[in-house]
Motif scaffolding. Structure first.
Motif, short mmCIF file in Angstrom:
data_model
loop_
_atom_site.label_atom_id
_atom_site.label_comp_id
_atom_site.label_asym_id
_atom_site.label_seq_id
_atom_site.Cartn_x
_atom_site.Cartn_y
_atom_site.Cartn_z
N ARG A 47 0.82 -1.20 0.00
CA ARG A 47 0.00 0.00 0.00
C ARG A 47 0.87 1.26 0.00
NH1 ARG A 47 -3.41 -1.89 3.30
NH2 ARG A 47 -2.42 -1.13 5.21
N ARG A 48 1.93 1.24 0.82
CA ARG A 48 2.84 2.39 0.89
C ARG A 48 3.51 2.66 -0.47
NH1 ARG A 48 8.50 2.00 3.51
NH2 ARG A 48 9.29 4.14 3.34
N VAL A 49 3.95 1.60 -1.13
CA VAL A 49 4.60 1.74 -2.43
C VAL A 49 3.62 2.26 -3.48
CG1 VAL A 49 5.68 0.46 -4.33
CG2 VAL A 49 6.38 0.01 -1.97
N LEU A 50 2.42 1.69 -3.53
CA LEU A 50 1.43 2.11 -4.52
C LEU A 50 1.02 3.56 -4.33
CD1 LEU A 50 -0.82 -1.09 -4.63
CD2 LEU A 50 0.74 -0.30 -6.41
N GLU A 51 0.86 3.96 -3.07
CA GLU A 51 0.50 5.35 -2.79
C GLU A 51 1.59 6.31 -3.25
OE1 GLU A 51 -0.34 5.37 1.36
OE2 GLU A 51 -2.36 4.50 1.14
N ALA A 52 2.85 5.95 -2.97
CA ALA A 52 3.97 6.80 -3.38
C ALA A 52 4.09 6.86 -4.90
CB ALA A 52 5.27 6.28 -2.76
N ALA A 53 3.91 5.72 -5.56
CA ALA A 53 3.98 5.68 -7.01
C ALA A 53 2.91 6.58 -7.63
CB ALA A 53 3.83 4.25 -7.50
N HIS A 54 1.71 6.52 -7.06
CA HIS A 54 0.62 7.35 -7.57
C HIS A 54 0.89 8.83 -7.30
CE1 HIS A 54 -3.45 8.50 -8.67
NE2 HIS A 54 -3.55 9.15 -7.52
N ARG A 55 1.37 9.14 -6.11
CA ARG A 55 1.60 10.52 -5.71
C ARG A 55 2.68 11.19 -6.55
NH1 ARG A 55 1.97 9.47 -0.84
NH2 ARG A 55 4.23 9.42 -0.55
N HIS A 56 3.70 10.42 -6.90
CA HIS A 56 4.84 10.99 -7.64
C HIS A 56 4.80 10.69 -9.14
CE1 HIS A 56 6.92 12.35 -4.01
NE2 HIS A 56 6.56 11.20 -3.45
N GLY A 57 3.70 10.09 -9.59
CA GLY A 57 3.53 9.87 -11.03
C GLY A 57 4.46 8.83 -11.61
N TYR A 58 4.83 7.83 -10.80
CA TYR A 58 5.74 6.79 -11.30
C TYR A 58 4.99 5.86 -12.24
CZ TYR A 58 8.41 2.48 -11.50
OH TYR A 58 9.06 1.37 -11.95
N LYS A 59 5.54 5.63 -13.41
CA LYS A 59 4.99 4.68 -14.37
C LYS A 59 6.10 3.70 -14.73
CE LYS A 59 0.88 6.42 -14.99
NZ LYS A 59 -0.33 5.66 -14.59
N PRO A 60 5.93 2.42 -14.43
CA PRO A 60 6.99 1.46 -14.71
C PRO A 60 7.24 1.30 -16.20
CG PRO A 60 4.99 0.32 -14.04
CD PRO A 60 4.74 1.78 -13.84
N ASN A 61 8.49 1.19 -16.56
CA ASN A 61 8.86 0.87 -17.94
C ASN A 61 8.51 -0.59 -18.20
OD1 ASN A 61 10.93 -0.40 -19.88
ND2 ASN A 61 11.08 1.79 -20.33
N SER A 62 7.68 -0.83 -19.19
CA SER A 62 7.15 -2.19 -19.38
C SER A 62 8.26 -3.17 -19.73
CB SER A 62 6.08 -2.19 -20.48
OG SER A 62 6.61 -1.73 -21.70
N ASN A 63 9.21 -2.76 -20.55
CA ASN A 63 10.29 -3.68 -20.91
C ASN A 63 11.18 -3.98 -19.71
OD1 ASN A 63 9.56 -3.93 -23.62
ND2 ASN A 63 10.63 -2.04 -24.17
N ALA A 64 11.48 -2.93 -18.92
CA ALA A 64 12.30 -3.16 -17.73
C ALA A 64 11.56 -4.04 -16.73
CB ALA A 64 12.64 -1.81 -17.09
#
Length: 359
Positions: free
Chosen positions: A33-50
């Motif tokens: 939950r902590r990771v998902l919230e931070a990813a959403h808050r900071h606009g993190y989008k994973p690189n699909s290939n990576a």
């Protein structure tokens, strides 16, 4: 923001953050939950290939789409796909469709397994003697079934509705209303859902002591033209003494044809004939919108699509380890298309003394 920066911000390893984002079960719920919230808050989008390289996963679920001259695009599938797609988007999962004719279906699954293009597949339109379950197991592809086969019965995960219970309850209602001559315009009984529905109708008749041989059962693809054709056969072409006083329909699309035929023949619901149909809760085809609102056995196929996606992702990640078999109850919604059997068709049971007094 990239994975390294997100990991530094959270003071977690890149491996932990990656596993949290991809639903691995060994990451605690609080950390996820902590990771998902931070990813959403900071606009993190994973690189699909990576992400594919880091996790060894394709980030995609698959479906072998039947195609061919005799296969129409089923509106049920479109609605199901909408629910599945909405949930896939929320989990950042892609959907991969592999078209294949029925006779080359096995080749499609072999290609999927060899290319590792998807992490798992869902199976639908379960047949009575289902061969795909053994095939995907042999190929090592994680899977979830939408529906259940007659054989094998156990040992695999599925999501299904209680087709037998739904049509048992619908038939019981019609029998309680005094109907004795029933017709059932079913789906194709090569598929297990149609067999389960027929079992429900027959069980309700047997419970009331009505011979199941009296049921007028017709099996066909669920579309408007088949509903129209069979309804004309039942009401226009048959001996009036054999006409049903109530019709059960396996699909709203079949019922479109049934209602069209009844209107052309001047037959009214429910005065001349009662109708109950199965409703998959289509936003563009509502039972309340018919000139006579239709009684239905109701279940949302869009919700089923979302649930299939949710569970398949859990199976792939290892969060769901046992082959859970999930059967949803179905609502019976009574509206204006059902009523008592016409008086001349009702079976009146009187005690011997009453019968003698009447004479």
């Amino acid at each position: 923001m990239n994975l390294k920066q997100l990991s530094a911000l959270l003071d977690l390893s890149q491996t932990t953050v990656s596993r949290a984002l991809n639903g691995y079960p060994e990451v605690s719920e609080a950390t996820r939950r902590r990771v998902l919230e931070a990813a959403h808050r900071h606009g993190y989008k994973p690189n699909s290939n990576a992400r594919k390289l880091a996790t060894g996963r394709a980030g995609s679920i698959g479906y072998v789409l039947p195609v061919g001259r005799n296969i129409d695009l089923d509106p049920h599938f479109v609605e199901f796909l909408s629910g599945l797609g909405e949930h896939a988007l929320s989990r950042e999962i892609d959907l991969s469709l592999t078209p294949a004719p029925y006779e080359r279906e096995s080749e499609a699954y072999h290609r999927i397994a060899a290319s590792r293009s998807v992490d798992g597949v869902y199976l639908s339109s379960m047949r009575n003697d289902e061969q795909r379950i053994a095939l995907v197991r042999e190929l090592g592809i994680p899977f979830l079934a939408h529906g259940r086969a007659l054989k094998p019965e156990n040992g695999y995960a599925f999501v299904d509705i209680d087709n037998e219970g739904a049509f048992h309850d619908a038939t019981r209602l019609l029998l309680q209303l005094g109907h004795q001559r029933l017709a059932f315009i079913n789906g194709d009984t090569d598929f297990s859902f149609a067999v389960h529905r027929l079992d429900g109708v027959r069980r309700a008749m047997a419970d009331r002591g009505l011979p199941v041989a009296k049921l007028q059962h017709h099996s066909a693809a669920m579309n408007e033209e088949n509903g129209y054709r069979i309804a004309n056969m039942l009401f226009r072409d048959a001996d009036p003494a054999m006409r049903p006083t109530a019709v059960l329909s396996a699909s709203m699309f079949t019922t479109l044809g049934i209602v069209r035929a009844l209107n052309q023949l001047g037959l009214k619901m429910p005065d001349d004939v009662s109708v109950i149909t199965h409703d998959d809760v289509f936003p563009f085809l509502k039972p309340e919108s018919f000139s006579v609102p239709l009684s239905t056995t109701r279940s949302s196929i869009r919700a089923a699509g979302a649930r299939i996606c949710e569970r398949l992702v859990d199976i792939i990640s290892g969060a769901e380890r046992e082959p859970v078999q999930e059967i949803w109850p179905v609502e019976l919604i009574v509206r204006a298309s059902t009523g008592p059997a016409p008086a001349e068709h009702r079976m009146v049971r009187r005690r011997p003394a009453e019968a003698a007094a009447a004479e």
